[in-house]
Design an enzyme around this catalytic site. Sequence first.
Site, PDB file in Angstrom:
ATOM      1  N   SER A  86       0.849  -1.195   0.000  1.00  0.00           N
ATOM      2  CA  SER A  86       0.000   0.000   0.000  1.00  0.00           C
ATOM      3  C   SER A  86       0.879   1.236   0.000  1.00  0.00           C
ATOM      4  CB  SER A  86      -0.949   0.010   1.205  1.00  0.00           C
ATOM      5  OG  SER A  86      -0.251  -0.137   2.417  1.00  0.00           O
ATOM      6  N   GLU A 148      -7.609   9.039   3.195  1.00  0.00           N
ATOM      7  CA  GLU A 148      -7.342   8.683   1.811  1.00  0.00           C
ATOM      8  C   GLU A 148      -8.601   8.180   1.111  1.00  0.00           C
ATOM      9  OE1 GLU A 148      -2.919   6.762   2.689  1.00  0.00           O
ATOM     10  OE2 GLU A 148      -4.663   5.439   2.551  1.00  0.00           O
TER      11      GLU A 148
END
EC number: 5.3.3.2
Length: 227
Positions: A86, A148
């Site tokens: 990620s 995010e």
Amino acid sequence: MFQASKTHLDELQLKRLEEMCIVIDKQDQIIGADTKKNCHLMENINKGLLHRAFSVVLFNMKNELLVQQRADAKYTFPGHFTDSCSSHPLYVPEELEEKDALGVRRAALRRLQAELGISQDQISIKDIIFMTRKYHKCQSDAIWGEHEIGYLLLVRKDLMLNPDTREVRRCCYMSQKDVQELLDREARGEEKITPWFRSMVEDFLFSWWPHLEDVSSFVEPDKIYGL
């Protein structure tokens, strides 16, 4: 306080804090850029600063998921178990391209090589399936957090790994049963898991897992979950 909170970071992580992330609104429209440091400071997150990110779930051909434990030098959620890879697309032309999520998928190729040592002669853009998007906001400690819209990317391929220990403490392939047991251990306080990985597993991966040979019916590129 920020100075005190970064004492565990190594030179690589400090350098990466100056990379430029893509700042977006809640419709995932680009509105600017800011440093990775600024994007992950809770004082800015609490003011609404939101950026674009991605998570890769990498399965081998035995349908086992690669799970990594983040290095202790990471600025958010050090030492936590999480998805295969990620990170964030950067505010650079090749990672800003939005058609077919090409920019984010290019960023994923870059980070798969940086974190896991997967050379780009092993994997291509076509191997990376853009599944959907997920909004999340979470706090790592008093200073750092995440805010995010993450692109969920899926890869199913046998690949040679050479993880960078500055990024990854360890990684291993897990069956669906293994991942459920990891979640159960975390619920008992025996392990630490990133919040986005837990929600990703529970909201998506357990549904996708039986259909990895053909996930086309689960692809939702226009959807943003979590809003």
